[in-house]
Design an enzyme around this catalytic site. Structure first.
Site, mmCIF file in Angstrom:
data_model
loop_
_atom_site.group_PDB
_atom_site.id
_atom_site.type_symbol
_atom_site.label_atom_id
_atom_site.label_comp_id
_atom_site.label_asym_id
_atom_site.label_seq_id
_atom_site.Cartn_x
_atom_site.Cartn_y
_atom_site.Cartn_z
ATOM 1 N N CYS A 3 0.814 -1.217 0.000
ATOM 2 C CA CYS A 3 0.000 0.000 0.000
ATOM 3 C C CYS A 3 0.848 1.267 0.000
ATOM 4 O O CYS A 3 0.418 2.306 -0.523
ATOM 5 C CB CYS A 3 -0.959 0.000 1.174
ATOM 6 S SG CYS A 3 -0.176 -0.259 2.785
ATOM 7 N N HIS A 21 -2.412 0.849 6.894
ATOM 8 C CA HIS A 21 -2.711 0.956 5.463
ATOM 9 C C HIS A 21 -2.513 2.393 4.994
ATOM 10 O O HIS A 21 -2.900 3.345 5.674
ATOM 11 C CB HIS A 21 -4.157 0.525 5.216
ATOM 12 C CG HIS A 21 -4.553 0.479 3.778
ATOM 13 N ND1 HIS A 21 -3.930 -0.341 2.857
ATOM 14 C CD2 HIS A 21 -5.510 1.159 3.081
ATOM 15 C CE1 HIS A 21 -4.492 -0.173 1.674
ATOM 16 N NE2 HIS A 21 -5.444 0.742 1.784
#
Length: 230
Positions: free
Chosen positions: A109, A168
């Site tokens: 990510c 994330h």
């Protein structure tokens, strides 16, 4: 792959692997308010934990955007162009299409957020766009783990259990008067509505506060970085 640390020098090093002479840079954001007189950043990258509280923010997304199944290497969604590295058309058919790619490498990510931020700027005075486009083509077709050795360049040790990483990265960008969130777990850009291009971080900070921070106010595992230039 080993995740990148939320560290501006590490993120800048990633860009320098693409173009050693890039003028793009990353800086930490310490307060979710625009500073009077400060120049607007080109993009924002936000790191947060995907816990149960935060996951509730995804329940209100349109089905066309919400997460369905993991993307596969070399795969394409209906929003992606046939050629790697080409801009992605959002449903609003804006004048300057949003570039978007799915994340298909676990813990990729960070690189995905970097590419989402930089590819939607693509200014030749700040980065070599030919090198960037070539890298983006390989990135979309299966090389999201490129430069993963930079995971060892941060100030903290990489996690031991790579299957237990809950943090994330996502990117926020302005585009034709709208604020977009680009999350590789989704099927396309998330349109957060109109924003003032000359003060777009006002809308971005409010969105981050309302849809991430306020969802779990006691969670301090949260970072915002700004894409800037010198």
């Amino acid at each position: 792959m080993i995740p990148l640390e939320a560290n501006p020098p590490v993120f800048r090093s990633y860009l320098e692997r693409i173009d050693p002479n890039t003028k793009l840079d990353f800086e930490d954001v310490y307060i979710l308010e625009p500073l009077p007189g400060a120049p607007q950043p080109l993009a924002l990258i936000c790191l947060f934990s995907l816990n149960d509280q935060i996951m509730k923010r995804y329940q209100t997304l349109p089905p066309a955007v919400a997460e369905r199944k993991p993307a596969q290497k070399g795969s394409r969604t209906e929003r992606e162009s046939e050629n790697s590295g080409q801009a992605v058309k959002d449903t609003q058919e804006q004048d300057r299409p949003v570039w978007f790619t799915r994340q298909f490498e676990k813990n990729a990510c960070g690189p995905v957020a970097i590419m989402h931020a930089v590819m939607n700027i693509a200014r030749p005075d700040l980065i070599d766009c030919d090198k960037l486009a070539e890298f983006a083509g390989n990135f979309q077709s299966g090389s999201q783990a490129a430069n993963c050795d930079l995971a060892h360049a941060g100030q903290t040790k990489p996690p031991v259990n790579l299957d237990d990483v809950s943090e994330h990265f996502v990117a926020f960008i302005p585009n034709d008067g709208h604020l977009y969130e680009l999350d590789g777990r989704m099927n396309g850009p998330i349109d957060h509505g109109p924003c003032d291009d000359d003060n777009w971080t006002q809308a971005a900070f409010e969105t981050i506060q309302n849809t991430i921070v306020n969802m779990d106010p006691n969670n301090y595992r949260f970072v915002v970085m700004a894409l800037t230039h010198h």
